[in-house]
Design an enzyme around this catalytic site. Structure first.
Site, PDB file in Angstrom:
ATOM      1  N   CYS A  70       0.137  -4.333  15.106  1.00  0.00           N
ATOM      2  CA  CYS A  70       0.293  -3.899  13.754  1.00  0.00           C
ATOM      3  C   CYS A  70      -0.379  -4.993  12.750  1.00  0.00           C
ATOM      4  O   CYS A  70      -0.041  -5.993  12.823  1.00  0.00           O
ATOM      5  CB  CYS A  70       1.429  -3.418  13.302  1.00  0.00           C
ATOM      6  N   CYS A  83       3.383   8.244   1.590  1.00  0.00           N
ATOM      7  CA  CYS A  83       3.798   7.628   2.660  1.00  0.00           C
ATOM      8  C   CYS A  83       3.961   6.257   1.725  1.00  0.00           C
ATOM      9  O   CYS A  83       3.163   5.740   1.027  1.00  0.00           O
ATOM     10  CB  CYS A  83       2.708   7.079   3.424  1.00  0.00           C
ATOM     11  N   CYS A 102       6.052  -7.726   6.802  1.00  0.00           N
ATOM     12  CA  CYS A 102       7.122  -7.340   7.874  1.00  0.00           C
ATOM     13  C   CYS A 102       7.353  -8.382   8.879  1.00  0.00           C
ATOM     14  O   CYS A 102       6.679  -8.995   9.327  1.00  0.00           O
ATOM     15  CB  CYS A 102       6.372  -5.843   8.689  1.00  0.00           C
ATOM     16  N   CYS A 155       5.658  -6.464  15.754  1.00  0.00           N
ATOM     17  CA  CYS A 155       4.866  -5.363  16.563  1.00  0.00           C
ATOM     18  C   CYS A 155       3.435  -6.104  16.899  1.00  0.00           C
ATOM     19  O   CYS A 155       2.901  -6.342  15.816  1.00  0.00           O
ATOM     20  CB  CYS A 155       4.889  -4.114  16.116  1.00  0.00           C
ATOM     21  N   GLU A 163       0.800  -1.170   0.028  1.00  0.00           N
ATOM     22  CA  GLU A 163      -0.018   0.104   0.174  1.00  0.00           C
ATOM     23  C   GLU A 163       0.944   1.077  -0.160  1.00  0.00           C
ATOM     24  O   GLU A 163       1.898   1.204   0.458  1.00  0.00           O
ATOM     25  CB  GLU A 163      -0.949   0.099   1.483  1.00  0.00           C
ATOM     26  N   CYS A 192      -2.150   1.950   6.559  1.00  0.00           N
ATOM     27  CA  CYS A 192      -1.172   0.827   5.743  1.00  0.00           C
ATOM     28  C   CYS A 192      -1.248  -0.583   6.468  1.00  0.00           C
ATOM     29  O   CYS A 192      -1.142  -0.650   7.691  1.00  0.00           O
ATOM     30  CB  CYS A 192       0.038   1.385   5.524  1.00  0.00           C
TER      31      CYS A 192
END
Ligand code: SAH
Length: 412
Positions: free
Chosen positions: A181, A167, A174, A178, A154, A397
């Site tokens: 997220c 952005c 990822c 975290c 995104e 995102c």
């Protein structure tokens, strides 16, 4: 679904407007579990899948053409000279791509026909497809891009006053883990290539009318930019070059979970990008829980690297703190956070959590936000505090891609 993902960008937009550096947060989303990072295949593309089934079953025949945006400017010049053309032709190509916003080689009308054809035989200009495009009333627009291998990322354009901020994502998924997220819920798939990062910038630029230019870039989309630093820096070279977008490094912010060795590497690169460190907790016990990668690093190391970055770059540091109800929003946390910020040249951005479907975290109550804020302000911390604008302000995102996966629109 649509109001869902745009609105964090809207909140970010508010955040950005109220800030004097082009930093922001509230974007992207992180992780879970971390398989080792596959190395991205920089230049060779797979052909576009003809059906979703083709994506998982078979990558299809290889597209032999390279992604033009993966090529460093000097290498493009060398290639053009190899073709028996004058080096200045490379400058023309770049001008067509970055300033004149060409969508194909055929449009590059001041290049010799033969060169246009050879470019087209050897390169593709755009390697991604727009899988989804959303706009919100405040001028925020968001793309879900489908990459040549079917992965999705995104990116967002924010309009505020005379700013045109984007952005951008750095990885598919990822690996940082975290817990709150969305981006990293399925771990990391791969690094984006330089070209895929630049393509996000170009696609968003194409949304602007001719007379408007991109002004700010935040590497706060999906992924951990410092886990893909070489390619991120390659893409940002294209962003800052006068032959590229010509955006000052001072208007570029790299947001990181805080990887000390990579922060030092970024410092040694000696380009004064802004650094934003996603802190989310003021002590190791809590940070180990919320930002699991911290277990291998520790707050001391993160703060040390941030301090060294300030020494090297002279850029004021930004820290991001996503406020999670009953997790990291206590008065004690605020006091510890104030102590951590004391004496440092910082801007602290506190962002109330944007709930992610399926995760147990929640936005703090108004009272708790107020208390957190009072402690920080009383302690003289340079803090930006965003209050959630309401139910329509939601998601960021990572969530758009996530939603699609959940309802089975994409590969799987
Ligand atoms: N990996 C980098 C950049 C991407 S995340 C980093 O960690 O900084 C960009 C910012 O959005 C980070 O501060 C991240 O913690 C934050 N974020 C992630 N999910 C969020 C959510 N649901 N609500 C608010 N902010 C979130």
């Amino acid at each position: 679904m649509s109001h869902h993902s745009i609105s964090a960008a809207a909140q970010l937009s508010t955040n950005l407007r109220l800030r004097d550096q082009g930093t922001a947060s509230n974007f992207a989303f992180a992780i879970l579990m971390l398989p080792s990072l596959p190395i991205a295949d920089d230049d060779i593309l797979t052909t576009k899948p003809t059906s979703l089934a083709a994506v998982s079953a078979d990558q299809g025949p290889r597209e032999p053409r390279r992604h033009l945006l993966n090529i460093a400017f000097d290498d493009l010049k060398a290639w053009i000279v190899e073709q028996g053309e004058k080096p200045f032709r490379a400058g023309q190509v770049l001008k067509w791509v970055y300033q004149r916003r060409a969508g194909s080689f055929a449009e590059m009308s001041d290049l010799p026909q033969g060169l246009r054809e050879r470019l087209d035989e050897n390169f593709v200009l755009f390697a991604c497809e727009i899988a989804k495009h959303q706009s919100s009333q405040d001028g925020t627009e968001k793309f879900l891009l489908r990459l040549a291998d079917g992965g999705e990322v995104e990116c967002v354009l924010l309009r505020e006053d005379d700013r045109r901020s984007i952005c951008v994502s750095s990885q598919v998924g990822c690996a940082m883990g975290c817990v709150f997220c969305a981006s990293g819920l399925d771990g990391v798939e791969r690094n984006l290539t330089r070209g895929e990062i630049v393509e996000q910038m170009l696609r968003l630029q194409h949304l602007l009318p001719r007379e408007e230019r991109l002004s700010h870039i935040v590497m706060m989309g999906m992924g951990e930019p410092l886990a893909n630093l070489t390619r991120v820096l390659g893409a940002l070279d294209a962003a800052k070059s006068p032959d590229g977008f010509g955006i000052s490094p001072r208007r570029v912010t790299i947001s990181t979970v805080g990887l000390p060795a990579a922060i030092d590497r970024l410092a040694s690169h000696k380009v004064p990008y802004n650094l934003a460190v996603s802190l989310h907790a003021p002590n190791d016990m809590l940070r180990d829980k919320l930002v699991p990668v911290n277990r291998k690093i520790g707050l001391n190391e993160v703060m040390g690297a941030a301090d060294r970055y300030f020494e090297a770059s002279g850029r004021r540091l930004t820290f991001e703190y996503v406020l999670l109800g009953d997790e990291n929003d206590s008065q004690t946390c605020a006091e510890q956070l104030a102590r951590l910020m004391r004496g440092r040249p910082v801007m602290l951005n506190v962002i109330p959590y944007n709930p992610v479907a399926g995760l147990p975290y929640k936005t703090p109550s108004t009272a708790s936000i107020r208390r957190f804020r009072e402690v920080l302000e009383r302690n003289g911390v340079n803090v930006n505090f965003r209050v959630r604008k309401g139910g329509e302000i939601d998601a960021a995102c990572g969530q758009l891609r996530r939603n699609r996966q959940l309802i089975g629109i994409t590969k799987k």
